[in-house]
Enzyme design. Structure first.
Site, short mmCIF file in Angstrom:
data_model
loop_
_atom_site.label_atom_id
_atom_site.label_comp_id
_atom_site.label_asym_id
_atom_site.label_seq_id
_atom_site.Cartn_x
_atom_site.Cartn_y
_atom_site.Cartn_z
N GLY A 299 0.84 -1.21 0.00
CA GLY A 299 0.00 0.00 0.00
C GLY A 299 0.86 1.24 0.00
CG ASN A 300 -0.20 4.76 -1.43
OD1 ASN A 300 -0.89 5.59 -0.84
ND2 ASN A 300 -0.61 4.16 -2.55
CB SER A 301 1.75 6.84 3.85
OG SER A 301 2.58 7.52 2.96
CB SER A 302 -2.64 8.18 -0.10
OG SER A 302 -3.87 8.85 -0.25
CB ALA B 34 -1.92 7.63 -3.72
#
Ligand code: CTP
Length: 399
Positions: A208-211, A276
């Site tokens: 995942g990502n931190s958005s 994102a």
């Protein structure tokens, strides 16, 4: 914008009530008709005489006059108002509003209203933080009430924290802006993507990502506040987008986001892709959890579909398409070429070099670039303000 508008000002019993006469002055100066309804405890904090002199109308507190038995119709109050603002909104009145209790004239008037209702909570920080209050804040917004979030600072208790009622000037400008912008996107269907995507490796692990999705959620809210019907395709996040003009479509993966956006795009007038989205996803997703003993040396990744580019290729002449670009080098040149390549009308350039911009913060610093290569470099501002600036720009170029 407020000239000749009927504004019902509801005051509940908190110390911030002493500031409400200033709000009434501002509303009256602008030409609004103001009617004040007090809860019984509010009378202890601000006098009916002050309020009736300023509003130039009798102040209402009871369902009827004990002297002559004249009825003060809560129904008529609700129908008379073009907007209601409850300031301050105490924890007690908030809880009663959520549950529909109508044991005073203000609560009954709010329940009878057909107009928009604005609420400006004010209470001590621990009361505001309490899970019950926080749940009530969410519920009020789900019910379509407009929250004027309290500010942080010194409180009447001497403690410091979130719970101060917004200043009368801020409450006034929220009301003014509401009437100014409320029909800007009336009849328009808007599609927004927001948040991260989670690409599963196995049933319990993902890439995942931190958005957080905050930027896209603020854009969705800004459109909804300006009269649009919004479809928000939202990746996994703890944030909520409470507004009755917003339909949330929850998704997890880039593939699910693509399916949702592609099917909703054909009925949309405007689409803003703020998500994102993962550019790559694991090629093989195992259906059972990968055991430590079995080991995992590599994860083979395959590209995901570029949703924005797909919408750009399918775009019809009446549709507007807006994308985001996150660049670290040759920012303007790269963003401009992305705008052309993906057939966009506007690209919003996020620069990671700027402090306070990007993921996980409530502020952002962006440059808005349009098709004619016009750049508008905005200073650091809250994501809510960025959303307002973006919807302003879209309004200007709307077909
Ligand atoms: N985007 C998308 N689908 C993807 C990847 C990105 O819709 N699979 C959208 C984002 O929502 C954003 C825009 O594309 O509006 C730009 O994303 P960004 O990561 O900056 O650029 P990319 O197009 O992925 O290109 P690059 O990584 O080469 O900069």
């Amino acid at each position: 914008m407020l000239k000749d508008k009927n504004i019902l000002v509801g005051i509940s019993g908190g110390i911030a009530a002493y500031k409400v006469p200033f709000l009434i002055r501002l509303l009256k100066k602008e030409g609004a008709n103001v009617r004040v309804v007090l809860t019984p405890y509010a009378k202890e904090f601000v006098t009916p005489l002050t309020l009736s002199v300023l509003s130039e109308q009798p102040v209402l507190t009871d369902f009827y006059n004990t002297g002559d038995g004249t009825w003060h119709s809560h129904i008529e109050n609700g129908l008379w108002a073009d907007a209601i603002v409850v300031a301050p909104l105490t924890a007690n009145t908030m809880a009663k509003m959520v549950t529909g209790i109508t044991d005073n004239l203000l609560l009954a008037s709010v329940l009878s209203a057909r107009c928009p209702v604005f609420v400006a909570p004010a209470m001590d920080l621990d009361m505001y933080k309490h899970v019950t209050t926080q749940q009530n804040v969410v519920k009020l917004q789900q019910m379509g009430y407009h929250l004027i979030e309290p500010a942080s600072g010194e409180l009447a208790s001497g403690l410091e924290g979130k719970g101060r009622m917004q200043e009368p000037e801020i409450i006034f400008s929220v009301l003014n802006d509401f009437f100014k912008y409320k029909d800007d996107f009336k009849g328009k269907q808007v599609l927004i993507s927001a948040g991260p995507t989670h690409e599963p490796i196995d049933p319990v692990r993902f890439i995942g990502n931190s958005s957080s999705g905050l930027m896209g959620i603020e854009i969705a809210k800004s459109f909804a506040e300006r009269g649009a019907q919004v479809d928000l395709v939202l990746g996994p996040t703890h944030l909520k987008a409470e507004h009755n003009g917003i339909t949330v479509h929850n998704v997890q993966t880039a593939e699910q986001m693509e399916k949702a956006c592609t099917s909703l795009f054909s009925k949309s007038d405007i689409a803003v892709m703020a998500a994102a989205v993962a550019d790559f996803t694991p090629k093989d997703k195992t259906s059972s959890k990968i055991k430590k003993e079995a080991g995992l040396k590599n994860i083979e990744l395959v590209p995901t579909t570029d949703i924005l580019a797909g919408l750009g290729a399918a775009k019809k002449s009446h549709q507007l398409l807006i994308g985001f670009a996150l660049e670290t080098d040759n920012e303007i040149a790269n963003a401009t070429s992305k705008l052309k390549r993906k057939n966009l009308d506007i690209i919003v350039l996020n620069s990671l070099k700027d402090k306070g911009a990007g993921f996980g913060v409530s502020t952002n610093k962006v440059t808005i670039i349009n098709r004619n290569n016009k750049h508008t470099e905005l200073p650091l501002m809250t994501k809510k303000e960025v959303a307002r600036k973006l919807t302003d720009t879209i309004k200007q170029i709307m077909k």
